[in-house]
Design a protein around this motif. Structure first.
Motif, mmCIF file in Angstrom:
data_model
loop_
_atom_site.group_PDB
_atom_site.id
_atom_site.type_symbol
_atom_site.label_atom_id
_atom_site.label_comp_id
_atom_site.label_asym_id
_atom_site.label_seq_id
_atom_site.Cartn_x
_atom_site.Cartn_y
_atom_site.Cartn_z
ATOM 1 N N CYS A 58 48.906 -8.545 39.932
ATOM 2 C CA CYS A 58 48.997 -7.124 39.565
ATOM 3 C C CYS A 58 47.685 -6.607 38.990
ATOM 4 C CB CYS A 58 50.125 -6.915 38.558
ATOM 5 S SG CYS A 58 51.690 -7.569 39.147
ATOM 6 N N GLU A 90 53.694 -11.796 35.287
ATOM 7 C CA GLU A 90 55.158 -11.775 35.363
ATOM 8 C C GLU A 90 55.655 -12.663 36.494
ATOM 9 O OE1 GLU A 90 56.541 -10.108 32.929
ATOM 10 O OE2 GLU A 90 58.567 -10.632 33.534
ATOM 11 N N SER A 91 54.845 -12.792 37.542
ATOM 12 C CA SER A 91 55.291 -13.559 38.710
ATOM 13 C C SER A 91 55.198 -15.064 38.490
ATOM 14 C CB SER A 91 54.422 -13.221 39.926
ATOM 15 O OG SER A 91 54.261 -11.852 40.038
ATOM 16 N N CYS A 126 50.852 -5.202 33.917
ATOM 17 C CA CYS A 126 51.972 -6.055 34.300
ATOM 18 C C CYS A 126 52.847 -6.253 33.056
ATOM 19 C CB CYS A 126 51.445 -7.377 34.835
ATOM 20 S SG CYS A 126 52.712 -8.429 35.572
ATOM 21 N N ASP A 127 54.100 -5.967 33.221
ATOM 22 C CA ASP A 127 55.138 -5.919 32.179
ATOM 23 C C ASP A 127 54.701 -6.114 30.714
ATOM 24 O OD1 ASP A 127 56.508 -5.698 34.556
ATOM 25 O OD2 ASP A 127 58.176 -6.920 33.876
ATOM 26 N N THR A 198 50.719 -2.877 39.846
ATOM 27 C CA THR A 198 51.973 -3.320 39.253
ATOM 28 C C THR A 198 53.168 -2.934 40.133
ATOM 29 O OG1 THR A 198 51.887 -1.302 37.948
ATOM 30 C CG2 THR A 198 51.153 -3.299 36.872
ATOM 31 N N CYS A 199 54.338 -3.468 39.816
ATOM 32 C CA CYS A 199 55.548 -3.171 40.589
ATOM 33 C C CYS A 199 55.716 -1.660 40.701
ATOM 34 C CB CYS A 199 56.762 -3.781 39.914
ATOM 35 S SG CYS A 199 56.765 -5.578 39.979
ATOM 36 N N ALA A 205 56.927 -2.466 34.119
ATOM 37 C CA ALA A 205 55.511 -2.079 34.129
ATOM 38 C C ALA A 205 55.369 -0.558 34.134
ATOM 39 C CB ALA A 205 54.812 -2.688 35.341
HETATM 40 FE FE1 FES Z 1 53.384 -7.538 37.581
HETATM 41 FE FE2 FES Z 1 55.897 -6.553 38.252
HETATM 42 S S1 FES Z 1 55.054 -8.564 38.571
HETATM 43 S S2 FES Z 1 54.254 -5.596 37.254
#
Ligand code: FES
Length: 578
Positions: A58, A90-91, A126-127, A198-199, A205
């Motif tokens: 991200c 997050e991943s 990212c989150d 980001t997502c 996020a």
């Molecule tokens: Fe990074 Fe969703 S995995 S914002």
């Protein structure tokens, strides 16, 4: 610009200005890096906390985007100093990034404290990186500007739009039901994340970067700009230019992060159809800023602010790229002006109201009006009852309406592995009326409160066409998740909260309109079970996890470490330089 600082009163002058042996060392080492005194002397030193890493898709663009920030800083007469910070992907990071949010918050605070810096650009998105960086910057209270990574482009598969997370869950169920092929599944895998950023659903996020903007900690409109848009590069450079001015103006987070600013953030979160994670992070951040924000503030806002952002998973079609084209966060805020404190100061030095002048909405289906929302009440509802004396949370806008009032028998799992095994059992004794329960998944029990709260629907039911049922846990869930998932049950089961006392077949009653959740078991029986209850074994005998489990607060208190909270002790002094 009203100048409140001069070169002599810059914090970095403590390192560079004195005529002593230590300052000699600082100056000579800056020259070792090839910088002439003219490049730092009498200039604000600006830290750039960069959460880039090879494990962070991200933030891939941060590797070069940081050069745009530096360009802006240099142009405005500052001296940039990039400081790498924990990346929190997050991943890839396990068991859950939430275990490490406070570690990054400490990293950010201490990087700033220990280095010769006057202000900071925080690069995250990212989150957990957003709340973590802001938590650290709030405690350090140097002028700070947040630079959101920006959402990635829409996903694409066979001409269909794919949304981060949401479509992964959706097509996983389709695959389990035998409705898509293995080849389709691999193609979805390749098409769902098409660019850095980001997502692009309204996950954690997008929620948290919008919150950073609505508190006033980013440039106006910054949180909605897609990562791959050239506008993102220009915003990065502008953030660099602006932070230098903020240092001279001595515009610190404390002057921006008032109670009213946090109330604005809660209102915006509701109108966005926010991730449930917002509650935990906002409570922690507000408390660091000395503002006593709690679950009741979310509940109050939820009753009066409708969801007007038609972005998945609360909405059914659009993604963050559409939201940007429709006017972005300034467009959305212009539609809920009546709910906002417009006189709050922001990083621009202007008020929120001044920043919103000229903000427009260009697509009325993506950003709706208050009179024509996608969900009439706010995104979140806080429930209380004998199962959750300190509260729990549901996202009513993202679940099937029939579950908003429900009574059903409990089916309880004590840990994720046993649930995962049972869920595929064709003989599992379960119906769509059951309430699936996962416990020991809270802040201490998880540990780190993993995003397990969207418990998988048993495969047997998926094959019958069931796609939603009531699920209950002390875990969190991804903001990209959906369904009748009740989360953050506090106090958590691992420390003996009432969730620990539930047994298979107990009736559980949920009433979202009344904001209640109860276990229909007599108090005498519960007292007996409480006396018999034994805490599960300790997970950590040493290390960071040991410290984490001893100091982590419960979900309704923001999951901060007790010793990092502002009220824990006297403020930390500036470092000695001898
Ligand atoms: Fe990074 Fe969703 S995995 S914002």
């Amino acid at each position: 610009m009203t100048k409140k600082k001069n070169p002599e009163t810059l914090r970095s002058a403590r390192w560079f200005a004195p005529d002593d042996l230590r300052a000699f060392g600082h100056r000579s080492r800056a020259m070792q890096m090839g910088y002439a005194p003219e490049e730092w002397k009498d200039r604000p030193v600006i830290a750039i906390l960069n959460t880039w890493s090879d494990a962070q898709p991200c933030h891939m663009h941060f590797k070069t985007r940081v050069d745009d920030v530096k360009r802006g800083i240099l142009m405005a007469g500052g001296f940039p100093m990039e400081l790498p910070a924990l990346s929190l992907s997050e991943s890839f990071l396990k068991p859950t990034t939430m275990l490490y949010r406070n570690l990054l918050a400490m990293d950010a605070e201490e990087l700033l404290r220990g280095h010769p810096v006057d202000g900071v650009v925080l690069m995250g998105g990212c989150d957990k990186t957003t709340p973590a960086l802001l938590l650290g910057a709030t405690s350090m209270n140097l002028p700070a500007i947040y630079l959101p990574a920006g959402p990635m482009l829409r996903g694409n598969w066979k001409g269909k739009t794919l949304g981060s997370g949401s479509d992964a869950w959706k097509y996983w169920d389709e695959r389990r039901a035998g409705k898509i092929s293995d080849k389709d599944w691999v193609d979805v895998e390749a098409g769902i994340a098409r660019s850095y950023g980001t997502c692009m659903t309204m996950g954690t996020a997008s929620t948290m970067t919008a919150i950073a903007e609505s508190i006033g900690m980013t440039l106006p409109g910054a949180s909605s700009i897609p990562a791959a848009d050239a506008g993102h590069i220009r915003m990065s450079s502008e953030s660099g230019r602006r932070i230098v001015e903020m240092v001279w103006e001595d515009l610190t987070p404390q002057k921006i992060q008032t109670r009213e600013a946090f109330e604005n953030a809660i209102v915006v979160a509701m109108a966005m159809g926010c991730s449930t994670n917002a509650i935990i992070h906002l409570i922690a951040q507000a408390r660091r800023a000395g503002q006593d924000i709690g679950l009741d503030d979310f509940e109050t806002a939820s009753r009066k602010v409708p969801v007007i952002a038609n972005v998945r998973p609360s909405g059914d079609t659009y993604l963050m790229e559409d939201f940007f084209y429709a006017g972005g966060l300034p467009g959305l805020m212009s539609r809920i002006r009546d709910h906002l404190h417009l006189d709050c100061v922001t990083v621009t030095g202007k008020t929120l109201g001044e920043n919103l002048k000229g903000a427009e909405v260009y697509n009325h289906d993506v950003i709706r009006t208050v009179a024509d929302p996608i969900y009439a009440e706010g995104a979140l509802a806080v429930l209380k009852g004998n199962l959750a004396p300190d509260g729990c949370v549901i996202k009513p806008s993202a679940c099937e309406p029939r579950f908003l009032k429900h009574t059903g028998p409990a089916l309880v799992f004590d840990d994720y592995p046993s649930m995962k095994k049972a869920i595929d059992d064709p003989d599992l004794d379960v119906t769509s009326d059951h309430v699936l329960i996962l416990r020991n998944a809270g802040p201490q029990g998880g540990p780190g409160m993993p995003e397990w709260g969207m418990l998988p629907i048993p495969t047997k039911l998926v094959k019958q066409g069931i796609r939603d049922m009531v699920r209950l846990s002390d875990a969190r869930m991804s903001g990209t998740s959906y369904g009748a998932c009740i989360l953050h049950v506090s106090p958590e089961s691992y420390i003996g909260g009432p969730l620990a006392l539930v047994r298979n077949g107990d009736r559980i009653t949920l009433d979202v309109a009344a904001r209640t959740i109860n276990l229909d078991v007599a108090e005498a029986e519960l007292a007996k079970r409480r006396a018999e209850w034994k805490q599960p074994e300790t997970r950590f005998e040493r290390g960071y996890g040991w410290m984490f489990t001893r100091h982590i607060r419960q979900a309704n208190e923001g999951c901060d470490f007790d010793f990092l909270e502002t009220a824990f002790g006297a403020p930390v002094d500036e470092p000695s330089i001898y």
